[in-house]
Design a protein around this motif. Structure first.
Motif, PDB file in Angstrom:
ATOM      1  N   SER A 181       8.922   3.361  -7.134  1.00 15.41           N
ATOM      2  CA  SER A 181       7.763   2.713  -6.533  1.00 15.41           C
ATOM      3  C   SER A 181       7.038   1.832  -7.546  1.00 15.41           C
ATOM      4  O   SER A 181       6.661   0.694  -7.249  1.00 15.41           O
ATOM      5  CB  SER A 181       6.799   3.764  -5.978  1.00 15.41           C
ATOM      6  OG  SER A 181       7.419   4.519  -4.969  1.00 15.41           O
TER       7      SER A 181
ATOM      8  N   GLU B 185       2.027   1.921  -3.511  1.00 18.46           N
ATOM      9  CA  GLU B 185       0.970   2.396  -4.398  1.00 18.46           C
ATOM     10  C   GLU B 185       0.708   3.890  -4.235  1.00 18.46           C
ATOM     11  O   GLU B 185       0.282   4.565  -5.165  1.00 18.46           O
ATOM     12  CB  GLU B 185      -0.313   1.592  -4.137  1.00 18.46           C
ATOM     13  CG  GLU B 185      -0.201   0.141  -4.617  1.00 18.46           C
ATOM     14  CD  GLU B 185      -1.381  -0.703  -4.181  1.00 18.46           C
ATOM     15  OE1 GLU B 185      -2.115  -0.253  -3.269  1.00 18.46           O
ATOM     16  OE2 GLU B 185      -1.554  -1.801  -4.735  1.00 18.46           O
ATOM     17  N   LYS B 186       0.960   4.426  -3.052  1.00 17.17           N
ATOM     18  CA  LYS B 186       0.756   5.860  -2.812  1.00 17.17           C
ATOM     19  C   LYS B 186       1.827   6.707  -3.498  1.00 17.17           C
ATOM     20  O   LYS B 186       1.633   7.909  -3.701  1.00 17.17           O
ATOM     21  CB  LYS B 186       0.781   6.151  -1.309  1.00 17.17           C
ATOM     22  CG  LYS B 186      -0.360   5.521  -0.527  1.00 17.17           C
ATOM     23  CD  LYS B 186      -0.217   5.815   0.956  1.00 17.17           C
ATOM     24  CE  LYS B 186      -1.298   5.154   1.772  1.00 17.17           C
ATOM     25  NZ  LYS B 186      -1.123   5.397   3.234  1.00 17.17           N
ATOM     26  N   GLU B 187       2.947   6.106  -3.809  1.00 19.20           N
ATOM     27  CA  GLU B 187       4.082   6.871  -4.316  1.00 19.20           C
ATOM     28  C   GLU B 187       4.175   6.895  -5.839  1.00 19.20           C
ATOM     29  O   GLU B 187       5.112   7.477  -6.397  1.00 19.20           O
ATOM     30  CB  GLU B 187       5.388   6.284  -3.747  1.00 19.20           C
ATOM     31  CG  GLU B 187       5.448   6.303  -2.228  1.00 19.20           C
ATOM     32  CD  GLU B 187       6.662   5.557  -1.699  1.00 19.20           C
ATOM     33  OE1 GLU B 187       7.449   5.059  -2.537  1.00 19.20           O
ATOM     34  OE2 GLU B 187       6.821   5.472  -0.470  1.00 19.20           O
TER      35      GLU B 187
ATOM     36  N   LYS C 140       0.825  -1.218   0.000  1.00 18.22           N
ATOM     37  CA  LYS C 140       0.000   0.000   0.000  1.00 18.22           C
ATOM     38  C   LYS C 140       0.852   1.258   0.000  1.00 18.22           C
ATOM     39  O   LYS C 140       0.512   2.260  -0.645  1.00 18.22           O
ATOM     40  CB  LYS C 140      -0.942  -0.009   1.204  1.00 18.22           C
ATOM     41  CG  LYS C 140      -2.047  -1.043   1.091  1.00 18.22           C
ATOM     42  CD  LYS C 140      -3.049  -0.916   2.231  1.00 18.22           C
ATOM     43  CE  LYS C 140      -4.174  -1.924   2.080  1.00 18.22           C
ATOM     44  NZ  LYS C 140      -5.169  -1.813   3.193  1.00 18.22           N
ATOM     45  N   GLU C 141       1.966   1.203   0.716  1.00 15.04           N
ATOM     46  CA  GLU C 141       2.844   2.365   0.757  1.00 15.04           C
ATOM     47  C   GLU C 141       3.422   2.654  -0.622  1.00 15.04           C
ATOM     48  O   GLU C 141       3.544   3.811  -1.036  1.00 15.04           O
ATOM     49  CB  GLU C 141       3.981   2.123   1.771  1.00 15.04           C
ATOM     50  CG  GLU C 141       4.791   3.358   2.102  1.00 15.04           C
ATOM     51  CD  GLU C 141       3.950   4.447   2.751  1.00 15.04           C
ATOM     52  OE1 GLU C 141       4.237   5.635   2.489  1.00 15.04           O
ATOM     53  OE2 GLU C 141       3.003   4.124   3.498  1.00 15.04           O
TER      54      GLU C 141
END
Length: 571
Positions: A447, A423-425, A420-421
């Motif tokens: 990412s 995917e945010k980047e 998830k981290e």
């Protein structure tokens, strides 16, 4: 210079010996075997007839050399650089010790003895034109190719490698080209090939074969340097060993770029051996992280910029070690998947790639060179080790299914947790417009790249745990995610850095998804520049055309990466 330190040949000819090891400059220029006092006295040095014959042969060779130079003088081109001669007619350019130009692709560090003077003469005749002496000015054509490499080709090959200008940027590469003819030649081989492609003037088959022949010729003289370092100890030759590793990886990357897969295992074994020898030089610590840092600290001293800055810039060798180490580790891990073997450097992974000390900064940063976060490659290494253990247990017929599930579960958790981290980047970037744009580095996309590799890692883990199951819902999900991510960022320069995960996902694709992988590879044109991607498509097509139940029952990723007798390394 005390005559007792000179080599046997120089003493016989009563000439000053420069003491370069393992071959002095005079013997290098003459192409003869070189023997020092600690070596066995040459057979011809008997104080009688054999010695007189050898002296006459040396005089004849010198006269023949002078005659050829006089005859060729009228053919000097604008790119040739005149070389001063001493009273014997031999070039007075200071020779470069082979131990300082280490880059031999060899699977081990075993000693090799040239044996006779014919060996040295043949070796020198093959390599004299390929390896100009250190300090000799560049010709204009070499200057153009070197700048093409630094400005365009290097960013294309390694789009994520952007060292800080405050640390010297890529200047270390130029510095090593100046000081090391071998590094220069490895670079020029790649640059001339790709430059010809961009201009549209390349005879692809002829250019490829010629450049591979140049690399082959370089191997012999470079192997002598490795043998010398092995005999005298790597601890006294740290800078040479680092040049070795950097040059070996250059040679490997070039050969893979032109789709020559015959020698990569030999090159990789050599790079791994040098890497191990470097870490073994540090006897003060047993911990790999401390050893690695000690080697980095020893590769100095750093250079200072002119006042008033007085800023410290890392040495070329320190930068080269920081650049080459991630490549060696990556190639070792990807190779182990294809070979179903535990990575050769597996014992170093946790210490060099992981955050074992809670600092958050492992000594090797893969993302800075190849764009993939450490934890992803670390877990792919774990998958490779698990598959090697799995195959070993199957051969011994003592597989513990519960242990397999337990180890696979731990790996899966380590991969899924950071998703998830990442995917945010994700970042969206514009697409290139022309052929030359292929050589422009893509902005940071670590990412996205790491996510693609992570999905491919989970696919490969599934193959190890439950076998070849393209229709499995979880495998299908990861395959479609790879397609979506790659379509989200169709940068050609970026796609070529993800050929391995592209191929892994494509091999497990169901028939209706095949068209997406073909479309992705077809954007990578021309094939002469994106050879590994088109080789990956060839592998995928071979898998898709053989979906029979009996074939699928025994299929794994290793069988996919064996094609037409070659084991393919997609890096």
């Amino acid at each position: 210079m005390p005559p007792s330190r000179a080599c046997w040949n120089c003493r016989k000819m009563r000439k000053k010996c420069d003491l370069y090891r393992p071959i002095c400059g005079r013997c290098t220029r003459r192409g003869t075997a070189c023997h020092y006092k600690h070596d066995n006295k040459p057979e011809w040095m008997d104080g009688g007839v054999k010695e007189e014959r050898m002296a006459a042969q040396m005089r004849g060779e010198r006269e023949e050399t002078l005659r050829r130079r006089r005859e060729s003088a009228v053919h000097v081109s604008s790119d040739d650089v005149p070389v001063a001669e001493d009273s014997t007619g031999e070039a007075s350019v200071p020779p470069q010790s082979p131990a300082r130009d280490l880059a031999t692709p060899t699977s081990d560090l075993q000693e090799t003895s040239p044996g006779t003077s014919n060996y040295g003469m043949e070796l020198r005749s093959k390599t004299s034109k390929l390896f100009p002496q250190s300090g000799e000015p560049f010709g204009r054509s070499d200057t153009i190719l070197i700048m093409f490499y630094l400005e365009h080709l290097l960013p294309f090959l390694f789009p994520f490698y952007r060292p800080s200008i405050l640390e010297g940027g890529r200047a270390w590469i130029f510095e090593m080209m100046i000081s090391s003819p071998v590094v220069r030649q490895a670079t020029l081989c790649q640059s001339s090939y790709f430059f010809s492609l961009v201009r549209g003037t390349a005879d692809l088959g002829g250019a490829r074969d010629e450049l591979l022949a140049q690399i082959t010729d370089a191997i012999a003289i470079l192997r002598q340097a490795l043998d010398f370092m092995k005999a005298s100890g790597f601890r006294d030759h740290l800078h040479s060993a680092v040049r070795a590793m950097a040059s070996i990886m250059q040679i490997q990357r070039f050969e893979l770029a032109v789709l020559s897969f015959r020698n990569w295992q030999v090159h990789l074994s050599a790079a791994v051996a040098v890497f191990r020898k470097l870490l073994e030089c540090v006897v003060e610590s047993r911990e790999p992280r401390s050893r690695f840092n000690a080697i980095m600290n020893s590769l100095g001293p750093p250079s200072s910029l002119s006042p008033p800055q007085n800023d410290q810039i890392p040495s070329a060798e320190k930068a080269a070690f920081g650049f080459s180490s991630p490549l060696v580790i990556l190639d070792d891990i990807i190779a182990s998947i294809a070979l179903q073997e535990q990575p050769q450097l597996y014992e170093y992974h946790d210490s060099l790639l992981g955050d074992t000390e809670g600092t958050g900064e492992p000594p090797i940063n893969l993302e800075a060179v190849i764009g993939v976060k450490n934890w992803v490659i670390l877990q792919i290494g774990e998958i490779a080790a698990l598959e090697a253990w799995h195959q070993q247990c199957k051969r011994a017929r003592n597989l513990d299914a519960m242990e397999l599930v337990h180890r696979a579960t731990l790996i899966k958790k380590s991969i899924v947790a950071p998703f998830k981290e990442l995917e945010k980047e994700l970042v969206v970037v514009q697409k290139e417009r022309s052929l030359l744009d292929n050589f422009i580095p893509a902005p940071s996309q670590g990412s996205l790249v790491s996510l693609v590799w992570a999905h491919a890692a989970l696919i490969s883990l599934s193959v190890v745990q439950v076998g070849w199951q393209p229709t499995d819902s979880k495998v299908h999900y990861h395959v479609t995610q790879v397609i979506n991510l790659l379509n989200r960022r169709r940068s050609r320069a970026l796609l070529r850095t993800m050929v391995w995960p592209l191929c892994v996902a494509g091999c497990l694709a169901v028939p209706e998804l095949e068209v997406h992988f073909r479309a992705l590879v077809e954007t990578l044109q021309p094939p002469s520049i994106f050879g590994t991607a088109h080789k990956a498509l060839e592998i995928m097509e071979n898998v898709w055309s053989n979906r029979e139940a009996d074939v699928v029952a025994t299929r794994n990723l290793a069988t996919c990466f064996r094609i037409q007798g070659d084991v393919v390394l997609l890096v």
